[in-house]
Scaffold this motif. Sequence first.
Motif: not given
Length: 136
Positions: A48, A50, A70-73, A79, A82, A86, A108, A112, A117
């Motif tokens: 994944e 990040f 803290p979240v990936g793609g 990523a 995202t 974030y 997303r 959130w 997140p």
Amino acid sequence: GGGEGGGGEGGGIVLKQWQRLPKQLLQEHCQRNKAPKPEYYSSQRGGEHFCRVRLPDGKDKAKDTHFSAPVGGPSAQDAQHTAALYVLFQISPTLQLHLKLPDLYADRWKAWQAAPPPPPGRGGGGGRGGGSGRGG
């Protein structure tokens, strides 16, 4: 009604004219604040992707802000978007950005707003810990 459904094989996100990708929104935010462009640092963990985002201060390097999303793609590009999303959420979580975002990121954003997140890893710990209640 009708109209042909078409699955484009590009895998790219098709934007409507009024839509913005998270990276565009973050860059516009920086421009409004006369700040330098955000910088993205992608990394891969277990298949994944990040991304870490640095918001340069422009005047004082010590004041640069770093966000480790803290979240990936599934791809480095996803990523980065995202991570940009974030960062925007950390800066101004109440904005109605889902009205400007393509579905993937709009969903997303709304998720959130419902359940935020985890905050960005600032590294080095420190800070006053939250009240961890001792049960009774």
